[in-house]
Motif scaffolding. Structure first.
Motif, mmCIF file in Angstrom:
data_model
loop_
_atom_site.group_PDB
_atom_site.id
_atom_site.type_symbol
_atom_site.label_atom_id
_atom_site.label_comp_id
_atom_site.label_asym_id
_atom_site.label_seq_id
_atom_site.Cartn_x
_atom_site.Cartn_y
_atom_site.Cartn_z
ATOM 1 N N ARG A 189 0.786 -1.234 0.000
ATOM 2 C CA ARG A 189 0.000 0.000 0.000
ATOM 3 C C ARG A 189 0.813 1.276 0.000
ATOM 4 N NH1 ARG A 189 -2.956 0.291 5.095
ATOM 5 N NH2 ARG A 189 -3.612 2.277 4.184
ATOM 6 N N SER A 190 2.080 1.203 0.324
ATOM 7 C CA SER A 190 2.859 2.431 0.511
ATOM 8 C C SER A 190 3.088 3.159 -0.809
ATOM 9 C CB SER A 190 4.215 2.113 1.148
ATOM 10 O OG SER A 190 5.101 1.544 0.207
ATOM 11 N N ALA A 191 3.442 4.429 -0.686
ATOM 12 C CA ALA A 191 3.702 5.253 -1.869
ATOM 13 C C ALA A 191 4.955 4.807 -2.614
ATOM 14 C CB ALA A 191 3.838 6.718 -1.443
ATOM 15 N N VAL A 192 5.794 3.996 -1.977
ATOM 16 C CA VAL A 192 7.038 3.549 -2.616
ATOM 17 C C VAL A 192 6.992 2.069 -2.994
ATOM 18 C CG1 VAL A 192 8.443 5.307 -1.487
ATOM 19 C CG2 VAL A 192 8.124 3.088 -0.372
ATOM 20 N N ARG A 193 5.816 1.491 -3.016
ATOM 21 C CA ARG A 193 5.732 0.043 -3.261
ATOM 22 C C ARG A 193 6.311 -0.351 -4.618
ATOM 23 N NH1 ARG A 193 0.810 2.400 -3.518
ATOM 24 N NH2 ARG A 193 -0.490 2.111 -5.391
ATOM 25 N N SER A 194 6.223 0.539 -5.604
ATOM 26 C CA SER A 194 6.762 0.204 -6.929
ATOM 27 C C SER A 194 8.283 0.180 -6.939
ATOM 28 C CB SER A 194 6.255 1.210 -7.969
ATOM 29 O OG SER A 194 6.746 2.513 -7.678
ATOM 30 N N ARG A 195 8.905 0.714 -5.912
ATOM 31 C CA ARG A 195 10.372 0.722 -5.826
ATOM 32 C C ARG A 195 10.920 -0.511 -5.112
ATOM 33 N NH1 ARG A 195 12.446 6.341 -6.043
ATOM 34 N NH2 ARG A 195 10.701 7.726 -6.454
ATOM 35 N N ILE A 196 10.040 -1.361 -4.613
ATOM 36 C CA ILE A 196 10.456 -2.469 -3.752
ATOM 37 C C ILE A 196 10.283 -3.805 -4.456
ATOM 38 C CG2 ILE A 196 9.969 -3.673 -1.585
ATOM 39 C CD1 ILE A 196 8.951 -0.977 -0.490
ATOM 40 N N ASP A 197 11.274 -4.662 -4.318
ATOM 41 C CA ASP A 197 11.162 -6.057 -4.730
ATOM 42 C C ASP A 197 10.640 -6.838 -3.531
ATOM 43 O OD1 ASP A 197 11.468 -8.702 -5.384
ATOM 44 O OD2 ASP A 197 13.510 -8.504 -6.144
ATOM 45 N N SER A 198 9.377 -7.261 -3.599
ATOM 46 C CA SER A 198 8.725 -7.883 -2.442
ATOM 47 C C SER A 198 9.294 -9.258 -2.105
ATOM 48 C CB SER A 198 7.218 -7.990 -2.674
ATOM 49 O OG SER A 198 6.960 -8.792 -3.813
ATOM 50 N N SER A 199 10.148 -9.792 -2.946
ATOM 51 C CA SER A 199 10.787 -11.075 -2.641
ATOM 52 C C SER A 199 12.093 -10.904 -1.874
ATOM 53 C CB SER A 199 11.060 -11.842 -3.941
ATOM 54 O OG SER A 199 12.096 -11.232 -4.687
ATOM 55 N N ARG A 200 12.494 -9.652 -1.642
ATOM 56 C CA ARG A 200 13.782 -9.392 -0.974
ATOM 57 C C ARG A 200 13.552 -8.466 0.228
ATOM 58 N NH1 ARG A 200 17.563 -6.699 -3.691
ATOM 59 N NH2 ARG A 200 16.223 -5.791 -5.289
ATOM 60 N N LEU A 201 13.165 -9.087 1.349
ATOM 61 C CA LEU A 201 12.792 -8.321 2.535
ATOM 62 C C LEU A 201 13.594 -8.775 3.744
ATOM 63 C CD1 LEU A 201 8.898 -8.428 2.087
ATOM 64 C CD2 LEU A 201 10.493 -6.671 1.259
ATOM 65 N N GLY A 202 13.795 -7.845 4.688
ATOM 66 C CA GLY A 202 14.514 -8.169 5.912
ATOM 67 C C GLY A 202 13.951 -7.410 7.095
ATOM 68 N N VAL A 203 14.403 -7.788 8.294
ATOM 69 C CA VAL A 203 13.938 -7.156 9.525
ATOM 70 C C VAL A 203 15.120 -6.879 10.445
ATOM 71 C CG1 VAL A 203 11.556 -7.990 9.562
ATOM 72 C CG2 VAL A 203 13.377 -9.486 10.376
ATOM 73 N N MET A 204 14.976 -5.800 11.222
ATOM 74 C CA MET A 204 15.943 -5.427 12.251
ATOM 75 C C MET A 204 15.162 -4.945 13.465
ATOM 76 S SD MET A 204 18.853 -3.226 10.187
ATOM 77 C CE MET A 204 19.966 -3.163 11.603
ATOM 78 N N GLY A 205 15.828 -4.892 14.613
ATOM 79 C CA GLY A 205 15.167 -4.343 15.785
ATOM 80 C C GLY A 205 16.104 -4.283 16.964
ATOM 81 N N HIS A 206 15.805 -3.376 17.877
ATOM 82 C CA HIS A 206 16.605 -3.201 19.076
ATOM 83 C C HIS A 206 15.880 -3.764 20.293
ATOM 84 C CE1 HIS A 206 17.888 -0.545 22.589
ATOM 85 N NE2 HIS A 206 18.904 -1.352 22.353
ATOM 86 N N SER A 207 16.614 -4.442 21.176
ATOM 87 C CA SER A 207 16.097 -4.903 22.457
ATOM 88 C C SER A 207 14.882 -5.818 22.254
ATOM 89 C CB SER A 207 15.780 -3.704 23.355
ATOM 90 O OG SER A 207 15.488 -4.101 24.668
ATOM 91 N N MET A 208 13.716 -5.444 22.740
ATOM 92 C CA MET A 208 12.539 -6.269 22.470
ATOM 93 C C MET A 208 12.207 -6.270 20.983
ATOM 94 S SD MET A 208 9.797 -6.201 25.514
ATOM 95 C CE MET A 208 10.219 -6.799 27.153
ATOM 96 N N GLY A 209 12.589 -5.209 20.299
ATOM 97 C CA GLY A 209 12.469 -5.213 18.841
ATOM 98 C C GLY A 209 13.432 -6.208 18.214
ATOM 99 N N GLY A 210 14.582 -6.410 18.858
ATOM 100 C CA GLY A 210 15.510 -7.437 18.403
ATOM 101 C C GLY A 210 14.948 -8.825 18.631
ATOM 102 N N GLY A 211 14.308 -9.018 19.797
ATOM 103 C CA GLY A 211 13.600 -10.275 20.029
ATOM 104 C C GLY A 211 12.481 -10.459 19.025
ATOM 105 N N GLY A 212 11.818 -9.355 18.680
ATOM 106 C CA GLY A 212 10.758 -9.399 17.676
ATOM 107 C C GLY A 212 11.283 -9.732 16.289
ATOM 108 N N THR A 213 12.523 -9.354 16.023
ATOM 109 C CA THR A 213 13.142 -9.690 14.746
ATOM 110 C C THR A 213 13.223 -11.201 14.569
ATOM 111 O OG1 THR A 213 14.413 -7.631 14.737
ATOM 112 C CG2 THR A 213 15.269 -9.430 13.409
ATOM 113 N N LEU A 214 13.615 -11.898 15.629
ATOM 114 C CA LEU A 214 13.656 -13.359 15.575
ATOM 115 C C LEU A 214 12.254 -13.953 15.428
ATOM 116 C CD1 LEU A 214 16.339 -13.915 18.329
ATOM 117 C CD2 LEU A 214 16.609 -14.447 15.897
ATOM 118 N N GLU A 215 11.288 -13.347 16.108
ATOM 119 C CA GLU A 215 9.903 -13.820 15.984
ATOM 120 C C GLU A 215 9.412 -13.672 14.540
ATOM 121 O OE1 GLU A 215 8.172 -15.198 18.403
ATOM 122 O OE2 GLU A 215 9.096 -14.530 20.285
ATOM 123 N N ALA A 216 9.734 -12.548 13.916
ATOM 124 C CA ALA A 216 9.320 -12.323 12.531
ATOM 125 C C ALA A 216 9.969 -13.330 11.599
ATOM 126 C CB ALA A 216 9.666 -10.896 12.107
#
Length: 314
Positions: free
Chosen positions: A165-192
């Motif tokens: 839905r984003s305004a930049v969706r045409s700039r993104i290859d949806s098959s090449r995605l990653g996640v990062m996060g700090h602290s509980m966000g880092g724990g959330g990165t593993l969950e994702a």
């Protein structure tokens, strides 16, 4: 380039000495032309806009220590603020993206803050990573008290928004995605990564998570710990989380020297250098960055310890 030998027909009456001289000059001219063409080709491949033929996802010039340690990479960056009122499943955030469309699509990364924190705490990663050739979404969570499993769901919701839905969706290859996060966000990165095995890369920063076993993870994962972390000590979080990943996985553990739990909340060259290398290596499959990951970084003024599987296989 191999030269094909000239063939002389039987019975030729031409003087062989001038013929060899002429052929020698021809070879020298052809060799010079090939050299010039090679130099032009190499020069062309060093800037944004052209990719190596054998890797359509390669973006930007050949990396050096200086280029990945720099505050900004080769791409100019624009940003868009995303209101929490316009999205579902997470709390909005800021999208950073390469301004140029000359290189086609880019991989994308969602980044979560930690417990009680807002996107401002990890905002420095947005332009720093985007300028190296990624679309980066630093997000706010639904509440600042959300736990790792919820943050993992929110990272995935943010990626779905980016690609759908984003305004930049045409700039993104949806098959090449990653996640990062700090602290509980880092724990959330593993969950994702556990919930979505198609993710190409995960980078938890001084992560916190009570679950220490991750046999389901199939995503190449780089975990940062900090030797002075008293909130999520490496002995009970970062290192066990690393050890809980499958031993066959492309994985790495980098413990920052003279650092704290909150070191990832401000601009940090070591975090940027190895995060960029990991994201490039696995989201873009750009093996030019393997040199910074393998062999493993040695202990130094900024690195206390490193662990990992080298060479990488995916």
């Amino acid at each position: 380039m191999q030269q094909h030998p000239h063939t002389r027909t039987a019975g030729s009456t031409a003087n062989p000495l001038p013929l060899r001289a002429g052929r020698s000059r021809t070879r020298r001219i052809a060799g010079l032309a090939a050299t010039v063409a090679a130099v032009v080709g190499l020069t062309t491949l060093t800037g944004p806009g052209v990719h190596a033929a054998d890797n359509p996802y390669q973006r930007g010039p050949a990396p050096t220590d200086s280029s990945i340690e720099a505050l900004r990479g080769p791409y100019a960056v624009s940003e868009i603020s995303v209101s929490s009122l316009s999205v579902t499943g997470f709390g909005g955030g800021t999208v950073y993206y390469p301004t140029s469309t000359a290189d086609g699509t880019f991989g994308a990364i969602a980044v979560s803050p930690g417990f009680t924190a807002y996107q401002s705490s990890i905002a420095w990663l947005g332009p720093r990573l985007a300028s190296q050739g990624f679309v980066v979404f630093t997000i706010d969570t639904n509440t600042t008290l959300d736990q790792p499993a919820s943050r993992g769901d929110q990272l995935l919701a943010a990626l779905d928004y980016l690609t759908g839905r984003s305004a930049v969706r045409s700039r993104i290859d949806s098959s090449r995605l990653g996640v990062m996060g700090h602290s509980m966000g880092g724990g959330g990165t593993l969950e994702a990564a556990k919930d979505r095995p198609s993710l190409r890369a995960a980078v938890p920063l001084t992560p916190w998570n009570l679950d220490k076993t991750w046999p389901e993870v199939r995503t190449p994962t780089l975990i940062f710990g900090a030797d002075g972390d008293t909130v999520a000590p490496v002995a009970t979080h970062a290192k066990p989380l690393y050890n809980g990943l499958p031993s066959s996985l492309d994985r790495a553990y980098l413990e920052l020297n003279n650092a704290t739990h909150f070191t990832p909340n401000s601009s940090n060259t070591t975090i940027a250098k190895y995060s960029i290398s990991w994201l490039k290596r696995f989201i873009d499959k750009d093996t030019r960055y393997e040199q910074f990951l393998c062999p493993l970084p040695r202990p130094s003024l900024t690195i206390e310890e490193s662990l990992g599987n080298c060479p990488h296989t995916s």
